[in-house]
Design a protein around this motif. Structure first.
Motif, mmCIF file in Angstrom:
data_model
loop_
_atom_site.group_PDB
_atom_site.id
_atom_site.type_symbol
_atom_site.label_atom_id
_atom_site.label_comp_id
_atom_site.label_asym_id
_atom_site.label_seq_id
_atom_site.Cartn_x
_atom_site.Cartn_y
_atom_site.Cartn_z
ATOM 1 N N THR A 204 8.672 -3.126 12.829
ATOM 2 C CA THR A 204 8.828 -4.343 13.614
ATOM 3 C C THR A 204 9.268 -5.472 12.683
ATOM 4 N N PRO A 205 9.774 -6.569 13.219
ATOM 5 C CA PRO A 205 10.157 -7.693 12.355
ATOM 6 C C PRO A 205 8.990 -8.204 11.504
ATOM 7 N N ALA A 206 7.817 -8.356 12.122
ATOM 8 C CA ALA A 206 6.665 -8.878 11.385
ATOM 9 C C ALA A 206 6.246 -7.933 10.270
ATOM 10 N N TYR A 207 6.233 -6.630 10.555
ATOM 11 C CA TYR A 207 5.845 -5.633 9.562
ATOM 12 C C TYR A 207 6.868 -5.605 8.423
ATOM 13 N N ALA A 208 8.156 -5.613 8.765
ATOM 14 C CA ALA A 208 9.204 -5.577 7.751
ATOM 15 C C ALA A 208 9.115 -6.790 6.835
ATOM 16 N N ARG A 209 8.874 -7.957 7.428
ATOM 17 C CA ARG A 209 8.770 -9.179 6.626
ATOM 18 C C ARG A 209 7.553 -9.119 5.714
ATOM 19 N N ALA A 210 6.448 -8.579 6.216
ATOM 20 C CA ALA A 210 5.234 -8.473 5.409
ATOM 21 C C ALA A 210 5.425 -7.489 4.259
ATOM 22 N N VAL A 211 6.181 -6.422 4.490
ATOM 23 C CA VAL A 211 6.470 -5.466 3.420
ATOM 24 C C VAL A 211 7.262 -6.152 2.308
ATOM 25 N N ASP A 212 8.276 -6.924 2.675
ATOM 26 C CA ASP A 212 9.062 -7.633 1.663
ATOM 27 C C ASP A 212 8.220 -8.668 0.918
ATOM 28 N N ASP A 213 7.253 -9.273 1.622
ATOM 29 C CA ASP A 213 6.384 -10.245 0.947
ATOM 30 C C ASP A 213 5.646 -9.594 -0.218
ATOM 31 N N LEU B 221 9.444 11.162 9.558
ATOM 32 C CA LEU B 221 8.249 11.858 9.101
ATOM 33 C C LEU B 221 7.464 10.882 8.231
ATOM 34 N N MET B 222 6.198 10.726 8.509
ATOM 35 C CA MET B 222 5.395 9.769 7.746
ATOM 36 C C MET B 222 3.971 10.274 7.605
ATOM 37 N N SER B 223 3.252 9.631 6.717
ATOM 38 C CA SER B 223 1.842 9.965 6.543
ATOM 39 C C SER B 223 0.999 8.993 7.351
ATOM 40 N N ALA B 224 -0.130 9.473 7.861
ATOM 41 C CA ALA B 224 -1.053 8.597 8.586
ATOM 42 C C ALA B 224 -1.603 7.512 7.668
ATOM 43 N N THR B 225 -1.364 7.661 6.378
ATOM 44 C CA THR B 225 -1.749 6.611 5.428
ATOM 45 C C THR B 225 -1.195 5.264 5.860
ATOM 46 N N ALA B 226 0.028 5.278 6.409
ATOM 47 C CA ALA B 226 0.669 4.031 6.825
ATOM 48 C C ALA B 226 -0.122 3.320 7.912
ATOM 49 N N LEU B 227 -0.819 4.092 8.735
ATOM 50 C CA LEU B 227 -1.587 3.496 9.835
ATOM 51 C C LEU B 227 -2.889 2.888 9.348
ATOM 52 N N HIS B 228 -3.269 3.220 8.119
ATOM 53 C CA HIS B 228 -4.530 2.721 7.563
ATOM 54 C C HIS B 228 -4.298 1.801 6.365
ATOM 55 N N THR B 229 -3.049 1.529 6.056
ATOM 56 C CA THR B 229 -2.707 0.603 4.982
ATOM 57 C C THR B 229 -2.323 -0.722 5.628
ATOM 58 N N ARG B 230 -3.123 -1.752 5.432
ATOM 59 C CA ARG B 230 -2.881 -3.021 6.115
ATOM 60 C C ARG B 230 -1.686 -3.731 5.493
ATOM 61 N N VAL B 231 -0.717 -3.953 6.308
ATOM 62 C CA VAL B 231 0.481 -4.707 5.928
ATOM 63 C C VAL B 231 0.513 -5.942 6.813
ATOM 64 N N GLY B 232 0.383 -7.108 6.211
ATOM 65 C CA GLY B 232 0.292 -8.318 7.008
ATOM 66 C C GLY B 232 -1.105 -8.453 7.591
ATOM 67 N N ASP B 233 -1.207 -9.171 8.708
ATOM 68 C CA ASP B 233 -2.517 -9.370 9.320
ATOM 69 C C ASP B 233 -2.779 -8.328 10.412
#
Length: 281
Positions: free
Chosen positions: A127-136, A171-183
């Motif tokens: 999402t835009p918010a997630y992508a921006r938080a990753v770049d932060d 293909l992704m790991s469920a790790t992504a669902l438990h790694t907080r990116v942004g709020d």
């Protein structure tokens, strides 16, 4: 317009590849072609690798040297303007990573894109918010304005791929669902977006659970494979995970095939897409 700044277009790649094929069919070396141009052999290499704009005068000289007939020459020259026209991504070039400049033509022509990420949501599903938080987090070297432009660019990529019905197999790991990116709101929005994406016919999403066994992509950095249904354009593999903004890019058949096999093994070991949806609930 400098090709290095604008990036190659599909039309440019096709014509450059055609020149290479004609030279090889004529049994001529780089040096022989370069002598006809009064240039260094590196110039011919750059032309054939689509690393520089196609000059009508040089192209005419090469086509004549290669024995192309009037009809083929006229058709080729007629396509030059389109080949040298900047790609749609040109307005974003200032915030694009260097490797993206050459790869956007491949992505824009891709019929299927396969992607893997070991710890985050794959870029094409962010999402835009997630992508921006990753770049932060990952790109502290960039200004806020540059990060905003990069987010806009990613959203444009996603929209265009959706419009042309490019298949995205993520293909992704469920790790992504438990790694907080942004709020928390950012994470909730990303999870909801993944749920919606998993229902789209052109998207296949598989999620390796946290308690699942090791698989072929375990420990591998982010990876994307592009399949293009254009004979002149090879499949490409992009492997990120090094310094920010960098990536390794390959189009050699053996390398692409090797990575595709790893993805196949890992996808076979992953839960079925319908089962993966349960990870999002």
């Amino acid at each position: 317009m400098a090709r290095e700044r604008s990036g190659r277009t599909v039309a440019h790649l096709v014509l450059a590849t055609r020149l290479k094929t004609l030279r090889e069919s004529a049994g001529l070396s780089f040096q022989q072609a370069a002598e006809a141009l009064g240039a260094h052999s590196a110039t011919v290499r750059r032309i054939e690798q689509a690393q520089t704009s196609l000059d009508a005068g040089q192209v005419s000289t090469l086509l004549s040297l290669y024995g192309a007939g009037p009809g083929e020459t006229g058709e080729f020259l007629g396509k030059l303007a389109a080949a040298n026209r900047p790609g749609w991504w040109h307005p974003w070039r200032a915030v694009m990573d260097a490797w993206q400049l050459d790869l956007m033509s491949v992505e824009s022509a891709a019929s299927i894109i396969r992607t893997w990420h070991p710890s985050l949501v794959p870029a094409l599903l962010r999402t835009p918010a997630y992508a921006r938080a990753v770049d932060d987090v990952l790109r502290p070297d960039l200004s806020p304005a540059a990060k905003d432009r990069r987010t806009d660019f990613l959203m444009e990529r996603q929209e265009r791929l959706g419009a042309q019905q490019t298949r995205v197999w993520a293909l992704m790991s469920a790790t992504a669902l438990h790694t907080r990116v942004g709020d928390a709101q950012t994470m909730a929005g990303q999870r909801k977006s993944l749920e919606s994406a998993a229902e789209r016919p052109e998207v296949t999403l598989q999620i390796h659970p946290l308690d699942g066994p090791a698989h072929a992509m375990t420990g591998k950095p982010p990876l994307t494979v592009y399949r293009v249904e254009v004979p002149e354009i090879s499949d490409h593999v992009v492997r990120e995970g090094g310094l920010p903004g960098t990536a390794d890019v390959w189009d050699a058949h053996e390398t692409v095939t090797a990575y595709l096999m790893l993805l196949d093994y890992s996808c076979t070991a992953a839960p079925h897409p319908h089962k993966s949806k349960e990870e999002l609930v």
